[in-house]
Scaffold this active site. Structure first.
Site, PDB file in Angstrom:
ATOM      1  N   GLU A  37      68.587 116.890  29.857  1.00  0.00           N
ATOM      2  CA  GLU A  37      67.474 116.079  30.391  1.00  0.00           C
ATOM      3  C   GLU A  37      66.633 115.511  29.251  1.00  0.00           C
ATOM      4  O   GLU A  37      66.267 116.233  28.323  1.00  0.00           O
ATOM      5  CB  GLU A  37      66.592 116.950  31.298  1.00  0.00           C
ATOM      6  CG  GLU A  37      66.049 116.221  32.492  1.00  0.00           C
ATOM      7  CD  GLU A  37      67.144 115.819  33.470  1.00  0.00           C
ATOM      8  OE1 GLU A  37      67.480 114.615  33.500  1.00  0.00           O
ATOM      9  OE2 GLU A  37      67.668 116.689  34.183  1.00  0.00           O
ATOM     10  N   THR A  39      67.670 113.641  27.039  1.00  0.00           N
ATOM     11  CA  THR A  39      68.502 113.531  25.835  1.00  0.00           C
ATOM     12  C   THR A  39      69.142 112.152  25.730  1.00  0.00           C
ATOM     13  O   THR A  39      69.569 111.746  24.650  1.00  0.00           O
ATOM     14  CB  THR A  39      69.630 114.584  25.842  1.00  0.00           C
ATOM     15  OG1 THR A  39      70.325 114.507  27.093  1.00  0.00           O
ATOM     16  CG2 THR A  39      69.086 115.980  25.658  1.00  0.00           C
ATOM     17  N   GLY A 128      60.872 109.228  45.873  1.00  0.00           N
ATOM     18  CA  GLY A 128      60.250 109.862  44.715  1.00  0.00           C
ATOM     19  C   GLY A 128      60.877 111.173  44.296  1.00  0.00           C
ATOM     20  O   GLY A 128      60.246 112.005  43.659  1.00  0.00           O
ATOM     21  N   GLU A 166      65.752  98.136  33.891  1.00  0.00           N
ATOM     22  CA  GLU A 166      64.706  99.155  33.715  1.00  0.00           C
ATOM     23  C   GLU A 166      63.899  98.898  32.439  1.00  0.00           C
ATOM     24  O   GLU A 166      62.665  98.914  32.443  1.00  0.00           O
ATOM     25  CB  GLU A 166      65.327 100.554  33.644  1.00  0.00           C
ATOM     26  CG  GLU A 166      66.058 100.999  34.887  1.00  0.00           C
ATOM     27  CD  GLU A 166      65.146 101.541  35.972  1.00  0.00           C
ATOM     28  OE1 GLU A 166      63.926 101.630  35.765  1.00  0.00           O
ATOM     29  OE2 GLU A 166      65.677 101.871  37.043  1.00  0.00           O
ATOM     30  N   ASP A 178      71.300 107.404  34.120  1.00  0.00           N
ATOM     31  CA  ASP A 178      71.261 107.190  35.569  1.00  0.00           C
ATOM     32  C   ASP A 178      72.268 106.132  36.006  1.00  0.00           C
ATOM     33  O   ASP A 178      73.064 106.342  36.921  1.00  0.00           O
ATOM     34  CB  ASP A 178      69.853 106.783  36.018  1.00  0.00           C
ATOM     35  CG  ASP A 178      68.848 107.904  35.837  1.00  0.00           C
ATOM     36  OD1 ASP A 178      69.267 109.034  35.511  1.00  0.00           O
ATOM     37  OD2 ASP A 178      67.648 107.652  36.012  1.00  0.00           O
ATOM     38  N   TYR A 228      56.357 109.044  30.905  1.00  0.00           N
ATOM     39  CA  TYR A 228      57.745 108.933  30.453  1.00  0.00           C
ATOM     40  C   TYR A 228      57.846 108.127  29.157  1.00  0.00           C
ATOM     41  O   TYR A 228      58.455 108.563  28.173  1.00  0.00           O
ATOM     42  CB  TYR A 228      58.584 108.272  31.557  1.00  0.00           C
ATOM     43  CG  TYR A 228      60.067 108.241  31.322  1.00  0.00           C
ATOM     44  CD1 TYR A 228      60.907 109.170  31.935  1.00  0.00           C
ATOM     45  CD2 TYR A 228      60.650 107.284  30.498  1.00  0.00           C
ATOM     46  CE1 TYR A 228      62.274 109.142  31.738  1.00  0.00           C
ATOM     47  CE2 TYR A 228      62.014 107.247  30.291  1.00  0.00           C
ATOM     48  CZ  TYR A 228      62.824 108.177  30.909  1.00  0.00           C
ATOM     49  OH  TYR A 228      64.170 108.146  30.702  1.00  0.00           O
TER      50      TYR A 228
END
Length: 393
Positions: A37, A39, A128, A166, A178, A228
């Protein structure tokens, strides 16, 4: 709770909205990540898979250049409309920026669209939840565009385009995981991906008598407005300080020992913790694959739990709700390990649970969670599924 969906129901919903039957139906999964995660944007390894929860899209081509979008999940937004020749970002366009952005990124590569389409979207990824509904939608629109306009693009091209949506179009500095997991997923297979080289291998998810239990905190998170991007910039700053004396391209290139020797160059408490997570999590992910190779599920579970502790204390992306889900799971018989998944600040955790103990584990964790937070958590066993595709049967 999650509602069941299928091709027939999405066709019927499309017809009720647009007045005619759709020409085609597509499905784009969500994703989980076994371990690895935060990474993916640090040049490390990830270990994700696509899941059977996701986003359905029913679509028909139009003769004009208008695109009409409707989401059953965001019905209050009503029908969104844009022209295929006008693909600029508009803050007021809400969720429609994801489909529009996907066409924008494809057009940037020299592709063109000579007509519009009507698209009806309905997903059963919990809102969410951190199971990556935005990437699911991006790949859905990418595959629809490929089929509808007969585009000469590979599935990996669509994966990269989704990440560009994104990063550049929406403004969230996320990594590639993702979109990769959702676009390239295979049923019953996880993907061991080196995000530095983009080399990957499919890997059978053989957990013996254990299953992956998704535990949804029902605490929503909005990554774009969360910390983030801050985490990413902190890792970049830590790397830049290391690079003043060490020839290294990413934090994922460092072993634990090499990081330990270089930490004095960072010389900042917060930055050291952020970078330590990125380095150690990458090494945990490599060790977790080795544990599966060795059929050592106990060690695999311990590494997953260690990942949570690192995300809680070093990376500080957990919240009390997720800590309770994970720590309560750890104390239950039949649980090998548990951790937060996704970007953090809400969403889901996973637990590796003996399938014979699942109902008991759900009950115990659910009771503790409800008592502590006053609202229920939801639980579902992850079914590992194929990547984004047209539904033909």
């Amino acid at each position: 709770m999650v509602h069941k969906m299928d091709k027939a129901s999405i066709q019927q919903e499309y017809e009720q909205t647009f007045g005619v039957a759709p020409e085609r139906v597509f499905f784009s999964p969500g994703r989980i990540n076994l371990i690895g995660e935060h990474t993916d944007y640090n040049g490390g390894h990830v270990f994700p898979s696509a899941i059977s929860l996701g986003t359905y899209g029913a679509v028909s081509a139009r003769e004009d250049t208008t695109v009409r979008l409707y989401s059953a999940n965001l019905a209050d937004a009503g029908m969104l409309t844009f022209d295929v020749n006008d693909l600029e970002f508009s803050k007021d366009f809400g969720w429609g920026n994801y489909p529009k952005g996907m066409l924008y990124e494809l057009k940037k590569t020299g592709l063109s669209f000579d007509h519009g389409f009507d698209l009806y979207v309905h997903g059963n990824l919990p809102d969410g939840s951190g199971l990556s509904s935005s990437a699911s939608l991006e790949l859905l629109v990418g595959v629809i565009a490929k089929k509808l306009f007969d585009l000469d693009v590979s599935q990996m091209d669509l994966v990269y385009a989704g990440q560009q949506v994104e990063n550049d179009y929406i403004g969230l500095n996320s990594g590639i995981m993702d979109q990769f997991a959702i676009g390239m997923g295979k049923k019953d297979q996880a993907m061991f991906l080196d995000t530095n080289t983009m080399e990957y291998e499919y890997y059978p998810v053989d957990l013996g008598n254990n299953v992956v239990l998704i535990m949804n905190s029902n605490k929503s998170h909005d990554l774009a407005s969360s910390k983030y991007n801050e985490r990413r910039s902190q890792c970049e700053e830590a790397l830049a300080r290391i690079q003043t004396k060490v020839d290294v391209k990413s934090l994922g290139d460092l072993s634990k020992e090499e990081f330990d020797e270089a930490a004095y160059l960072i010389n900042d408490d917060t930055l050291i913790r952020r970078a330590r997570h990125a380095v150690f999590e990458n090494q945990r992910t490599i060790a977790a694959k080795q544990a599966l190779d060795d059929h050592d599920l106990t060690r695999f579970g311990h590494l997953i739990s260690a990942s949570h502790i690192s995300l809680e204390y070093d990376y500080e992306v957990s919240v009390p709700e997720l800590d309770v889900l994970a720590s309560t799971a750890w104390s239950q018989p039949g649980v090998l390990g548990a951790r937060i998944i996704g970007g953090g600040f809400g969403g889901c955790a996973i637990a590796i649970v003996d399938r014979d103990q699942v109902e008991t584990v759900k009950q115990v964790i659910g009771d503790k969670y409800l008592q502590q937070f006053g609202h229920a958590a939801d639980f579902y066993v992850a079914e590992i599924a194929d990547g984004t595709h047209e539904v033909t049967d």
